[in-house]
Enzyme design. Structure first.
Site, PDB file in Angstrom:
ATOM      1  N   GLY A   1      -0.981 -14.118   7.639  1.00 51.72           N
ATOM      2  CA  GLY A   1      -2.401 -13.768   7.697  1.00 51.72           C
ATOM      3  C   GLY A   1      -2.992 -13.627   6.299  1.00 51.72           C
ATOM      4  CG  ASP A   2      -1.659 -10.654   3.758  1.00 54.88           C
ATOM      5  OD1 ASP A   2      -2.635 -10.208   4.379  1.00 54.88           O
ATOM      6  OD2 ASP A   2      -0.601 -10.016   3.587  1.00 54.88           O
TER       7      ASP A   2
ATOM      8  CB  ALA B   1       1.685 -19.725  17.513  1.00 58.37           C
TER       9      ALA B   1
HETATM   10  O1  RIB Z   1       0.587  -8.579   5.518  1.00 52.38           O
HETATM   11  C1  RIB Z   1       1.898  -8.504   5.055  1.00 52.38           C
HETATM   12  C2  RIB Z   1       2.042  -7.374   4.109  1.00 52.38           C
HETATM   13  O2  RIB Z   1       1.794  -6.178   4.803  1.00 52.38           O
HETATM   14  C3  RIB Z   1       3.409  -7.205   3.494  1.00 52.38           C
HETATM   15  O3  RIB Z   1       3.559  -7.874   2.282  1.00 52.38           O
HETATM   16  C4  RIB Z   1       3.533  -5.700   3.355  1.00 52.38           C
HETATM   17  O4  RIB Z   1       3.578  -5.285   2.028  1.00 52.38           O
HETATM   18  C5  RIB Z   1       2.347  -5.118   4.109  1.00 52.38           C
HETATM   19  O5  RIB Z   1       1.383  -4.678   3.244  1.00 52.38           O
END
Ligand code: RIB
Ligand code: NA
Length: 309
Positions: free
Chosen positions: A255-256, A225
């Protein structure tokens, strides 16, 4: 084929339980909701980039099981090339049991399975795609030597590299810094890599400076945040990019979403400044915490304001 973004990384089937609070060791708590989702940091980042309009390919290993078969379909539905994907009999598709509490915080166990069998031979088969892409993106849910080999291959051939050092490892091979253009980590990863306890913008600025000294061109440390801090070799003055205020329902995979969006912009907007790219990626990631699930919560280009493109 020439891709915008090639991800060399992991696929996991997420098994997500929502509970009021996370259980303590030995404790049983009641869950309110359960869902399965497509996850794994590599695939998550790839899917976010694809939803924004990037031409993407995934270099990865799945099990020859129902989770693996479903995952192949998921990539096809999202327009991700599966030409460099393979399924193995030797291990099961990776899984990630996840618990999410009422604050939207999570705890995750990853069982990488087939992901750990992605090998040099698989990279060789994907080498044309890797060296002709605009951005190669990697994380640490596959064997570190394999992701390093992929980044090295990209870097040698003038392909931009984005490396997300997640999940955290203490003994990261120093060559990662040399072959990375944009090094992206969160506060706990930055803490482990620099020995600076990163909890504030000021801490992140210090950590970034240490990471830059190791050789990467730019570093972004995310603070949840608290937004993120960007520092580049060209301009060592750190830039703090705050994030939108949102009600966090589920932060899993935010984050992804951020890293996938970064890769999209770097590939398709090579002349946009990295701080502006970071601002836009942060906006996109903030939207993912407003909905349940990982990939299930990632927005597509047609649901986003035009000024982000
Ligand atoms: O960053 C989130 C991910 O971390 C999830 O989707 C889980 O699969 C782990 O890899
Ligand atoms: Na989410």
């Amino acid at each position: 084929p020439s891709f915008d973004v090639v991800v060399v990384g992991s696929c996991m089937t997420d098994l997500v339980s929502y509970t009021e609070r996370l259980p303590k060791p030995g404790e049983t708590v009641r869950g309110k909701k359960f869902l399965t989702g497509f996850g794994g940091k590599g695939a998550n980042q790839c899917i976010q980039a694809a939803r924004l309009g990037a031409k993407t390919a995934m270099v990865c290993k799945l099990g020859n099981d129902s989770f693996g078969n479903d995952y192949v379909e998921n990539f096809k539905t999202n327009g991700v090339s599966t030409d460099y994907l393979s399924q193995t009999e030797e291990a099961r598709t990776g899984v990630a049991p996840i618990m999410v509490n009422d604050e939207g915080q999570n705890a995750i166990v990853i069982v990488a399975g087939a992901n750990l069998l992605l090998n040099s031979n698989d990279l060789r088969k994907a080498s044309k795609a890797i060296i002709h892409s605009k951005v190669v993106l990697g994380q640490l849910e596959i064997r570190p030597d394999i992701i390093l080999e992929a980044l090295r291959m990209a870097h040698k051939n003038g392909v931009k590299t984005v490396f997300n050092s997640a999940p955290a490892v203490a003994d990261l091979d120093p060559e990662f810094y040399q072959v990375t253009d944009v090094f992206c980590c969160n506060e706990s990863e930055a803490t482990i890599l620099t020995d600076i306890e990163v909890t504030s913008v000021e801490d992140a600025e210090m950590a970034n400076s240490i990471l830059l000294d190791k050789g990467c061109k730019s570093v972004i440390t995310t603070l949840g945040a608290g937004g993120c801090v960007l520092t580049t070799q060209e301009n060592r003055t750190p830039i703090h990019v705050p994030t939108r205020k949102v009600k966090a329902l589920d932060t899993t995979g935010a984050g992804d979403s951020f890293v996938g969006a970064l890769a999209f912009y770097i590939a398709q907007y090579p002349h946009l400044q990295l701080d502006e790219i970071t601002r836009r990626a942060s906006h996109i990631a903030s939207m993912s915490v407003e909905a349940h699930g990982t990939q299930g919560s990632y927005v597509s280009r047609n649901n986003l304001p035009e000024d982000l493109f």
